[in-house]
Design a protein around this motif. Sequence first.
Motif, PDB file in Angstrom:
ATOM      1  N   ARG A  53       0.815  -1.220   0.000  1.00  0.00           N
ATOM      2  CA  ARG A  53       0.000   0.000   0.000  1.00  0.00           C
ATOM      3  C   ARG A  53       0.846   1.266   0.000  1.00  0.00           C
ATOM      4  NH1 ARG A  53      -4.129  -2.244   4.581  1.00  0.00           N
ATOM      5  NH2 ARG A  53      -4.779  -4.059   3.375  1.00  0.00           N
ATOM      6  N   GLN A  54       2.102   1.165   0.414  1.00  0.00           N
ATOM      7  CA  GLN A  54       2.916   2.384   0.495  1.00  0.00           C
ATOM      8  C   GLN A  54       4.110   2.364  -0.456  1.00  0.00           C
ATOM      9  OE1 GLN A  54       4.543   2.930   4.394  1.00  0.00           O
ATOM     10  NE2 GLN A  54       5.231   0.822   4.600  1.00  0.00           N
ATOM     11  N   VAL A  55       4.179   1.340  -1.292  1.00  0.00           N
ATOM     12  CA  VAL A  55       5.374   1.232  -2.138  1.00  0.00           C
ATOM     13  C   VAL A  55       5.430   2.313  -3.215  1.00  0.00           C
ATOM     14  CG1 VAL A  55       4.510  -0.520  -3.786  1.00  0.00           C
ATOM     15  CG2 VAL A  55       6.946  -0.399  -3.253  1.00  0.00           C
ATOM     16  N   ASP A  56       4.269   2.732  -3.741  1.00  0.00           N
ATOM     17  CA  ASP A  56       4.287   3.782  -4.777  1.00  0.00           C
ATOM     18  C   ASP A  56       4.883   5.077  -4.214  1.00  0.00           C
ATOM     19  OD1 ASP A  56       3.285   2.332  -6.874  1.00  0.00           O
ATOM     20  OD2 ASP A  56       1.187   2.826  -6.453  1.00  0.00           O
ATOM     21  N   ALA A  57       4.467   5.424  -3.007  1.00  0.00           N
ATOM     22  CA  ALA A  57       4.991   6.654  -2.383  1.00  0.00           C
ATOM     23  C   ALA A  57       6.497   6.526  -2.148  1.00  0.00           C
ATOM     24  CB  ALA A  57       4.263   6.918  -1.069  1.00  0.00           C
ATOM     25  N   ALA A  58       6.935   5.328  -1.771  1.00  0.00           N
ATOM     26  CA  ALA A  58       8.374   5.113  -1.524  1.00  0.00           C
ATOM     27  C   ALA A  58       9.164   5.251  -2.836  1.00  0.00           C
ATOM     28  CB  ALA A  58       8.606   3.742  -0.903  1.00  0.00           C
ATOM     29  N   ILE A  59       8.609   4.722  -3.922  1.00  0.00           N
ATOM     30  CA  ILE A  59       9.304   4.822  -5.224  1.00  0.00           C
ATOM     31  C   ILE A  59       9.372   6.288  -5.658  1.00  0.00           C
ATOM     32  CG2 ILE A  59       9.128   4.241  -7.692  1.00  0.00           C
ATOM     33  CD1 ILE A  59       8.084   1.440  -6.792  1.00  0.00           C
ATOM     34  N   GLU A  60       8.297   7.032  -5.422  1.00  0.00           N
ATOM     35  CA  GLU A  60       8.311   8.451  -5.790  1.00  0.00           C
ATOM     36  C   GLU A  60       9.343   9.219  -4.952  1.00  0.00           C
ATOM     37  OE1 GLU A  60       7.486   9.977  -8.359  1.00  0.00           O
ATOM     38  OE2 GLU A  60       7.975  11.969  -7.585  1.00  0.00           O
ATOM     39  N   ALA A  61       9.454   8.867  -3.678  1.00  0.00           N
ATOM     40  CA  ALA A  61      10.466   9.532  -2.836  1.00  0.00           C
ATOM     41  C   ALA A  61      11.870   9.236  -3.371  1.00  0.00           C
ATOM     42  CB  ALA A  61      10.340   9.053  -1.388  1.00  0.00           C
ATOM     43  N   ARG A  62      12.105   7.992  -3.794  1.00  0.00           N
ATOM     44  CA  ARG A  62      13.399   7.626  -4.396  1.00  0.00           C
ATOM     45  C   ARG A  62      13.639   8.411  -5.679  1.00  0.00           C
ATOM     46  NH1 ARG A  62      15.628   2.400  -3.536  1.00  0.00           N
ATOM     47  NH2 ARG A  62      14.832   1.407  -1.657  1.00  0.00           N
ATOM     48  N   HIS A  63      12.587   8.560  -6.479  1.00  0.00           N
ATOM     49  CA  HIS A  63      12.682   9.315  -7.734  1.00  0.00           C
ATOM     50  C   HIS A  63      13.190  10.732  -7.455  1.00  0.00           C
ATOM     51  CE1 HIS A  63      10.366  10.965 -11.475  1.00  0.00           C
ATOM     52  NE2 HIS A  63      11.659  10.999 -11.645  1.00  0.00           N
ATOM     53  N   GLN A  64      12.637  11.352  -6.407  1.00  0.00           N
ATOM     54  CA  GLN A  64      13.041  12.718  -6.063  1.00  0.00           C
ATOM     55  C   GLN A  64      14.517  12.768  -5.653  1.00  0.00           C
ATOM     56  OE1 GLN A  64      11.208  15.347  -6.783  1.00  0.00           O
ATOM     57  NE2 GLN A  64       9.704  13.874  -7.548  1.00  0.00           N
ATOM     58  N   VAL A  65      14.978  11.725  -4.970  1.00  0.00           N
ATOM     59  CA  VAL A  65      16.399  11.664  -4.602  1.00  0.00           C
ATOM     60  C   VAL A  65      17.242  11.588  -5.881  1.00  0.00           C
ATOM     61  CG1 VAL A  65      18.185  10.369  -3.372  1.00  0.00           C
ATOM     62  CG2 VAL A  65      15.868  10.493  -2.407  1.00  0.00           C
ATOM     63  N   ALA A  66      16.807  10.740  -6.825  1.00  0.00           N
ATOM     64  CA  ALA A  66      17.559  10.580  -8.085  1.00  0.00           C
ATOM     65  C   ALA A  66      17.641  11.910  -8.828  1.00  0.00           C
ATOM     66  CB  ALA A  66      16.897   9.509  -8.963  1.00  0.00           C
ATOM     67  N   ILE A  67      16.541  12.649  -8.833  1.00  0.00           N
ATOM     68  CA  ILE A  67      16.533  13.955  -9.526  1.00  0.00           C
ATOM     69  C   ILE A  67      17.591  14.873  -8.905  1.00  0.00           C
ATOM     70  CG2 ILE A  67      15.157  16.067  -9.852  1.00  0.00           C
ATOM     71  CD1 ILE A  67      12.685  14.223 -10.240  1.00  0.00           C
ATOM     72  N   LYS A  68      17.632  14.906  -7.592  1.00  0.00           N
ATOM     73  CA  LYS A  68      18.588  15.804  -6.905  1.00  0.00           C
ATOM     74  C   LYS A  68      20.033  15.361  -7.152  1.00  0.00           C
ATOM     75  CE  LYS A  68      15.583  17.694  -3.363  1.00  0.00           C
ATOM     76  NZ  LYS A  68      14.356  16.850  -3.410  1.00  0.00           N
ATOM     77  N   TYR A  69      20.276  14.057  -7.057  1.00  0.00           N
ATOM     78  CA  TYR A  69      21.631  13.551  -7.323  1.00  0.00           C
ATOM     79  C   TYR A  69      22.066  13.932  -8.747  1.00  0.00           C
ATOM     80  CZ  TYR A  69      22.051  10.361  -3.216  1.00  0.00           C
ATOM     81  OH  TYR A  69      22.191   9.817  -1.970  1.00  0.00           O
TER      82      TYR A  69
END
Length: 369
Positions: free
Chosen positions: A242-258
């Motif tokens: 139920r929370q994996v989509d939000a976790a993937i989006e949070a990772r996406h934001q980290v990738a953008i910043k890196y």
Amino acid sequence: MNEKQITVTSPLLPDLEEFNALLKEIWDSKWVTNNGSFHQQLEKELAGYLKVPYISLFTNGTLPLLTALQALRITGEVITTPYSFVATTHSIWWNGCKPVFVDIDPATGNIDPDAIEAAITNKTTAIMPVHVYGKPCDTKRIQEIADKYGLKVIYDAAHAFGVEVNGESILNAGDMSTLSFHATKVYNTLEGGALVMHDEATKKRVDYLKNFGFAGETEVVAPGINSKVDEVRAAYGILNLRQVDAAIEARHQVAIKYREALRPVEGITFMDDMPGVKHNYSYFPLFVDAEKYGMTRDELYEKMKAHNVLGRRYFYPLISTCSTYRGYESANPKNLPKAHKMADSVICLPMHHELSVEDIDRVLGLIVK
Ligand code: T4K
């Protein structure tokens, strides 16, 4: 050193109160394992979420690899990549088959289809590619080669949870795909894994194989193993889905910043998103060109470590350099120059759903000059 530790990953954990409520149900029912109701529910929900027709849960991501080779009755030689976690090759070895290593495509880190074709002999029966870091393999080319030579394809998709290409799950490629739900993965059930297949008959056979080969109370149809998932982990998995989509989006934001901060850095490269691909941002590998960057990969790794930023050198050393395999002709470094280059230059940066802006800045501050 007082700096807070930043680890390469951190497990996605369900809400403890919600988990407790499901534990209460398990306690009340007294049905704790052997295809219980949470197990059945999780299989159904995962098949829907992942857009796959059939899936079978396993207790980790290694046993589905072993079982896929069994289910497809693979013998002889299996062509695979040295650029992966050791479990990939070990599963071939445990099945009494010979792993044959071929080089990778540096753009993705995945097995190079041209190299596969060149390595086929009259003993080859299967190909085991890996969607390393969740980047999709060239599944079309690999299937063409498999069809031309009558080979089976088992994808180690341990990193590829939820990855899609043009709206289609990458897990539907080949004959079977395996997943890992280990604590360090995008989606986890503490330990866990799964095998994805295309038809009901294969699912039935796999379900027998993960339950000692039992096809009923007294009938054993194959020398199976025990890889049944208990109700506690299935319940945990239901909540985490139920929370994996939000976790993937949070990772996406980290990738953008890196990416934004690292793009101008001379001597540092990384992988961008691929067109048409829904990524899961499971890892953030960067590659150090020592000459241009002015520091070797290991020097940078140690510098990060000294500041409590624990990147990891996934996947160094190459599997082909392990004592069990390095005597194979295909393990000769001359056969694997691109894989060696990647393994010698990689650091996976911290990548998970809980990294704060301050954490990201701290990581980048050690790399960007
Ligand atoms: N195929 C491929 C391509 C794979 O990458 C893997 C596993 C498999 C197959 C086999 O799947 P499994 O049988 O494992 O399900 C980790 C994982 O154990 C392993 O699952 C994974 N690949 C591999 C790439 O990495 P380690 O030894 O690097 O993990 P460890 O314990 O050093 O943890 C790394 C960091 O994660 C820690 O520094 C902190 C964090 N962590 C870890 C754990 C276990 C936590 O915060 N909490 C935790 O509970 O192998």
